[in-house]
Design a protein around this motif. Structure first.
Motif, mmCIF file in Angstrom:
data_model
loop_
_atom_site.group_PDB
_atom_site.id
_atom_site.type_symbol
_atom_site.label_atom_id
_atom_site.label_comp_id
_atom_site.label_asym_id
_atom_site.label_seq_id
_atom_site.Cartn_x
_atom_site.Cartn_y
_atom_site.Cartn_z
ATOM 1 N N HIS A 267 0.396 -1.256 0.028
ATOM 2 C CA HIS A 267 -0.120 -0.138 0.230
ATOM 3 C C HIS A 267 0.572 1.335 0.826
ATOM 4 O O HIS A 267 2.028 0.713 0.288
ATOM 5 C CB HIS A 267 -0.590 -0.006 1.138
ATOM 6 C CG HIS A 267 -1.754 1.507 1.350
ATOM 7 N ND1 HIS A 267 -1.261 2.741 2.443
ATOM 8 C CD2 HIS A 267 -2.783 1.675 0.924
ATOM 9 C CE1 HIS A 267 -2.091 3.451 1.611
ATOM 10 N NE2 HIS A 267 -3.044 2.962 1.536
ATOM 11 N N ASN A 268 0.384 2.301 -0.571
ATOM 12 C CA ASN A 268 0.708 3.739 -0.602
ATOM 13 C C ASN A 268 -1.031 4.365 -1.046
ATOM 14 O O ASN A 268 -1.504 4.001 -1.842
ATOM 15 C CB ASN A 268 2.048 4.088 -1.102
ATOM 16 C CG ASN A 268 1.922 4.062 -3.146
ATOM 17 O OD1 ASN A 268 1.257 4.396 -3.239
ATOM 18 N ND2 ASN A 268 3.116 3.611 -3.527
ATOM 19 N N ASN A 269 -0.252 5.778 -1.123
ATOM 20 C CA ASN A 269 -1.562 6.808 -0.854
ATOM 21 C C ASN A 269 -1.419 7.015 -2.122
ATOM 22 O O ASN A 269 -2.575 7.446 -3.148
ATOM 23 C CB ASN A 269 -0.756 7.882 -0.022
ATOM 24 C CG ASN A 269 -1.385 7.909 1.376
ATOM 25 O OD1 ASN A 269 -1.911 6.700 1.586
ATOM 26 N ND2 ASN A 269 -1.260 8.155 2.171
ATOM 27 N N HIS A 270 -0.584 6.815 -2.919
ATOM 28 C CA HIS A 270 -0.173 7.265 -4.917
ATOM 29 C C HIS A 270 -0.939 6.262 -5.303
ATOM 30 O O HIS A 270 -1.956 6.291 -6.090
ATOM 31 C CB HIS A 270 1.086 7.742 -4.999
ATOM 32 C CG HIS A 270 1.748 8.210 -6.386
ATOM 33 N ND1 HIS A 270 1.031 8.714 -6.675
ATOM 34 C CD2 HIS A 270 1.765 7.613 -7.594
ATOM 35 C CE1 HIS A 270 0.941 8.797 -8.111
ATOM 36 N NE2 HIS A 270 1.667 7.883 -8.561
ATOM 37 N N LEU A 271 -0.222 4.990 -5.035
ATOM 38 C CA LEU A 271 -1.065 3.952 -5.949
ATOM 39 C C LEU A 271 -2.855 4.103 -5.466
ATOM 40 O O LEU A 271 -4.199 3.874 -6.302
ATOM 41 C CB LEU A 271 -0.561 2.712 -5.288
ATOM 42 C CG LEU A 271 0.232 2.578 -5.296
ATOM 43 C CD1 LEU A 271 0.651 1.256 -4.759
ATOM 44 C CD2 LEU A 271 0.456 2.407 -7.175
ATOM 45 N N GLU A 272 -3.300 4.562 -4.355
ATOM 46 C CA GLU A 272 -4.593 4.025 -3.333
ATOM 47 C C GLU A 272 -5.511 5.657 -3.892
ATOM 48 O O GLU A 272 -6.825 5.141 -4.904
ATOM 49 C CB GLU A 272 -4.732 4.430 -2.180
ATOM 50 C CG GLU A 272 -6.273 4.475 -1.081
ATOM 51 C CD GLU A 272 -6.206 4.508 -0.196
ATOM 52 O OE1 GLU A 272 -7.373 4.547 0.350
ATOM 53 O OE2 GLU A 272 -5.126 4.557 0.542
ATOM 54 N N SER A 273 -4.951 6.864 -4.902
ATOM 55 C CA SER A 273 -5.120 7.793 -5.512
ATOM 56 C C SER A 273 -5.386 7.497 -6.838
ATOM 57 O O SER A 273 -6.241 7.928 -7.030
ATOM 58 C CB SER A 273 -4.949 9.080 -4.995
ATOM 59 O OG SER A 273 -3.805 9.107 -6.273
ATOM 60 N N LEU A 274 -5.271 6.195 -7.067
ATOM 61 C CA LEU A 274 -5.729 5.668 -8.506
ATOM 62 C C LEU A 274 -6.534 4.593 -8.888
ATOM 63 O O LEU A 274 -6.990 4.456 -9.570
ATOM 64 C CB LEU A 274 -4.014 5.572 -9.131
ATOM 65 C CG LEU A 274 -3.189 6.490 -9.599
ATOM 66 C CD1 LEU A 274 -1.823 6.293 -9.165
ATOM 67 C CD2 LEU A 274 -3.910 7.500 -10.754
ATOM 68 N N GLY A 275 -6.725 4.227 -7.356
ATOM 69 C CA GLY A 275 -8.077 2.791 -7.199
ATOM 70 C C GLY A 275 -7.505 2.046 -7.100
ATOM 71 O O GLY A 275 -8.369 0.533 -6.677
ATOM 72 N N CYS A 276 -5.934 1.544 -6.525
ATOM 73 C CA CYS A 276 -5.526 0.344 -6.241
ATOM 74 C C CYS A 276 -6.388 0.159 -4.671
ATOM 75 O O CYS A 276 -6.733 1.180 -4.042
ATOM 76 C CB CYS A 276 -3.732 0.456 -5.683
ATOM 77 S SG CYS A 276 -3.287 0.454 -7.431
ATOM 78 N N VAL A 277 -6.551 -1.154 -4.321
ATOM 79 C CA VAL A 277 -7.178 -1.442 -2.810
ATOM 80 C C VAL A 277 -6.477 -2.466 -2.336
ATOM 81 O O VAL A 277 -5.619 -3.737 -3.500
ATOM 82 C CB VAL A 277 -8.855 -2.087 -3.438
ATOM 83 C CG1 VAL A 277 -9.813 -0.910 -4.026
ATOM 84 C CG2 VAL A 277 -8.511 -3.004 -4.681
ATOM 85 N N GLU A 278 -6.218 -2.435 -1.019
ATOM 86 C CA GLU A 278 -5.993 -3.725 -0.869
ATOM 87 C C GLU A 278 -6.715 -5.593 -0.757
ATOM 88 O O GLU A 278 -8.000 -5.135 -0.425
ATOM 89 C CB GLU A 278 -5.505 -3.548 0.837
ATOM 90 C CG GLU A 278 -4.183 -2.643 0.304
ATOM 91 C CD GLU A 278 -3.734 -2.505 2.159
ATOM 92 O OE1 GLU A 278 -2.315 -3.380 2.689
ATOM 93 O OE2 GLU A 278 -3.890 -2.343 3.135
#
Length: 211
Positions: A188-199
């Protein structure tokens, strides 16, 4: 934690430490690296450490239907100020990922041995890169391992705002059209989360990887 020998082998990913470390040692040969990625495992270690092999309990992925493209990013993409290429200069991408400083990081896990190993994988057709250019200058990009229906992202860099996002979005759109399952973003990182990535949990990750 398992200590690897010259034997081309990894234990079950269920045997990781609570932090997600599965094994120590071995080598960065193309055969071992590809066995790792096909098994849901990746190397991640510092220059002064032995090779550490990871398979964390939570895995960051992008399912393409969840890709987030903001209005401002759509506008940037439409303007056409950036040119995106694939596999045009893999060595430049990985060396920039090594050298470009990131907020909150003092060093890099991309060692010279890692660069040599992944350049070899690129020569063999397994490691791929995305390059982002502005005014004929390389300003961003990413690289990873292509398993044929899953892309395992390794690292990205930006020298100007939004360059790595452009690389990621363009790659995601290309892979979706080619019916890939997802992009593996590892942790996880916030940059990826902002692009729609999920865990998702490791069990689900391995099940989809092997389906």
């Amino acid at each position: 934690m398992y200590f690897l020998t010259k034997e081309l082998y990894f234990p079950s990913v269920e045997e990781t430490t609570p932090e997600g470390i599965l094994a120590v040692g071995g080598d960065l040969s193309p055969e071992r690296l590809m066995l790792a990625y096909n098994s849901g495992i990746f190397p991640w270690f510092e220059d002064d450490e032995p090779i550490l092999w990871w398979s964390p309990e939570e895995r960051m992925v992008l399912f393409f239907e969840y890709l987030k493209i903001s209005k401002s990013m759509r506008s940037i993409l439409k303007k056409g100020e950036f040119k995106v290429t694939f596999n045009k200069d893999f060595k430049a991408v990985i060396t920039n990922c090594q050298s470009v400083k990131r907020e909150g990081q003092n060093g890099t896990w991309i060692t010279e041995d890692m660069i040599n190993a992944y350049c070899k994988l690129h020569e063999l057709g397994f490691a791929k890169s995305v390059e982002v250019w502005k005014d004929n200058e390389l300003v961003g990009g990413l690289y990873g391992i292509d398993l044929g229906d899953v892309f395992c992202g390794e690292s990205m860099f930006s020298k100007v705002s939004n360059a790595s996002k452009i690389a990621f979005i363009t790659l995601a759109q290309k892979l979706e059209k080619a019916n890939y399952k997802f992009i593996d973003c590892q942790v996880h990182n916030n940059h990826l989360e902002s692009l729609g990535c999920v865990e998702i949990d490791r069990e689900e990750f391995i099940a989809i990887l092997n389906y």
